[in-house]
Design an enzyme around this catalytic site. Structure first.
Site, PDB file in Angstrom:
ATOM      1  N   SER A 180       1.088   2.427 -11.080  1.00 27.08           N
ATOM      2  CA  SER A 180       1.526   2.124  -9.711  1.00 27.08           C
ATOM      3  C   SER A 180       1.505   0.640  -9.364  1.00 27.08           C
ATOM      4  CB  SER A 180       0.666   2.888  -8.700  1.00 27.08           C
ATOM      5  OG  SER A 180       1.070   4.239  -8.653  1.00 27.08           O
ATOM      6  N   LYS A 220       4.752  -0.750  -8.153  1.00 27.29           N
ATOM      7  CA  LYS A 220       5.184  -0.697  -6.751  1.00 27.29           C
ATOM      8  C   LYS A 220       5.243  -2.099  -6.130  1.00 27.29           C
ATOM      9  CE  LYS A 220       3.757   4.041  -5.604  1.00 27.29           C
ATOM     10  NZ  LYS A 220       3.106   4.580  -6.803  1.00 27.29           N
ATOM     11  N   SER A 252      -0.113   4.119  -2.026  1.00 30.64           N
ATOM     12  CA  SER A 252       0.548   4.280  -3.324  1.00 30.64           C
ATOM     13  C   SER A 252       1.407   5.535  -3.358  1.00 30.64           C
ATOM     14  CB  SER A 252      -0.498   4.327  -4.453  1.00 30.64           C
ATOM     15  OG  SER A 252       0.092   4.020  -5.682  1.00 30.64           O
TER      16      SER A 252
END
Length: 373
Positions: free
Chosen positions: A84, A87, A139
């Site tokens: 993640s 991101k 997230s």
């Protein structure tokens, strides 16, 4: 007359086999980005100071965010799954493209993304600002997909993200998903994560999202509270962000930045097998202790300059080697099309001229024949 056509056919064949771009591929420089020493797979540290604290992370970078100096690193350009932390690239890419006050109704596909989610529902509309908050604080994989769809779809968003990675000179990064969920061929590096985080923290909205501890998030009946997954916001003095990630294949990845005494230090780690918060805190402490006192082992490079379209078309002075500069050199497709058009016009003129000449000859022959009859 037909001999004129052969070069055009050969030219078209050459273009067909030469120009096969890969939308996710980046040109890899001959030397490591940021300095020769950063090509090492082992620990790179300055002389004259204590070694950085030990960590179980396979790869890491410690950098002075203000100057761009890389203070120490371990396998900084090693390519690993980003989880993640990807991101960050999603946000850096899409923040300038999407109006944060725009209302979005997420699709069922977005709401049903696997993994971490903020809890989007297709029965509601959300501001893009809410989706970015969910992306960077909680997230949310559902928020990542909703933002990608708002940008015109996943395919377009992947092209945009990979183009942005190239602009930042994050050449180890190949994005396949907006959320960071594992996909074959997807990769990043600790060095690239540092570049992306640095670009993000220069954006006030990005900085606001990653530094917010808790926030109210819209719900069908009023709202609920979401919390930032970055535990250092509560545990480490001066923390300003940025993002953590984990999957079973990628293991733990994290980028953290903190400001003390007017200076900001950043740590990016990849492929950590367990609990890393205390280790990252010690790496940050070491960064603050040695910044300005030790010779850097490399640097975080600046993004490539944006070249206006007019400048690309304007005449350029010859480079010292006598060749066109990259900005002035036309693409293979453009050059081939130009040559093809010139040849086509020549062939067209020959064909038309030949046809007219043949018609006149045939007309004269017909007139003489009728007179004889």
């Amino acid at each position: 007359m037909w001999t004129k056509i052969v070069p055009v056919t050969a030219l078209l064949t050459a273009v067909t086999f030469t120009v096969v771009p890969d939308a996710t591929a980046h040109a890899t420089p001959n030397t490591p980005v940021g300095g020769e020493a950063l090509g090492s797979h082992g620990l790179v540290r300055p002389a004259g100071v204590d070694a950085p604290p030990k960590t179980k992370a396979t790869s890491y970078v410690i950098a002075d965010l203000d100057t761009g100096d890389v203070l120490a690193a371990k396998d900084p350009h090693g390519r690993y799954l980003p989880a993640s932390t990807q991101k960050m690239l999603t946000a850096v890419t899409l923040l300038p493209k999407l109006d944060k006050n725009r209302k979005v109704r997420p699709s069922a596909n977005a709401c049903n993304q696997e993994g971490t989610a903020v809890g989007l529902t297709p029965k509601m509309t959300y501001k893009v600002d809410d989706l970015f908050r969910a992306l960077m604080m909680s997230s949310g994989n559902d928020a990542a997909m909703a933002l990608a769809e708002t940008n015109g779809g996943v395919a377009k968003t992947m092209r945009d993200m990979n183009a942005e990675a190239h602009r930042l000179q994050a050449y180890d990064t190949v994005a396949k998903t907006p959320s960071g969920l594992d996909q074959p061929g997807q990769s990043s590096s600790a060095y690239d994560l540092a570049l992306i985080a640095r670009a993000g923290l220069a954006n006030p909205d990005f900085r606001r999202y990653v530094s917010t501890k808790t926030a109210k998030f819209p719900a069908p009946k009023n709202y609920y509270e979401i919390s930032n997954h970055n535990k250092l916001l509560w545990r480490y003095q001066g923390t300003i962000g940025v993002k953590n990630g984990w999957t079973s294949k990628a293991q733990g990845s994290f980028v953290g930045a903190a400001t003390r005494g007017g200076h900001t230090v950043l740590v990016a780690i990849m492929r950590h097998e367990g609990y890393f918060w205390e280790e990252v805190a010690k790496l940050l402490d070491w960064g603050f202790a040695v910044r300005g006192k030790a010779q850097p082992v490399g640097r975080l490079v600046d993004p490539l300059p944006d070249t206006p379209p007019q400048a690309q078309r304007a005449p350029q002075a010859a480079a010292p080697t006598g060749q066109a500069t990259p900005a002035a050199r036309p693409s293979l497709l453009d050059a081939s099309a130009s040559r093809q058009n010139g040849s086509t016009y020549t062939i067209g003129a020959i064909v038309i001229g030949g046809g007219l000449l043949f018609g006149l000859v045939w007309l004269g022959y017909g007139i003489r024949r009728r007179r004889r009859l």
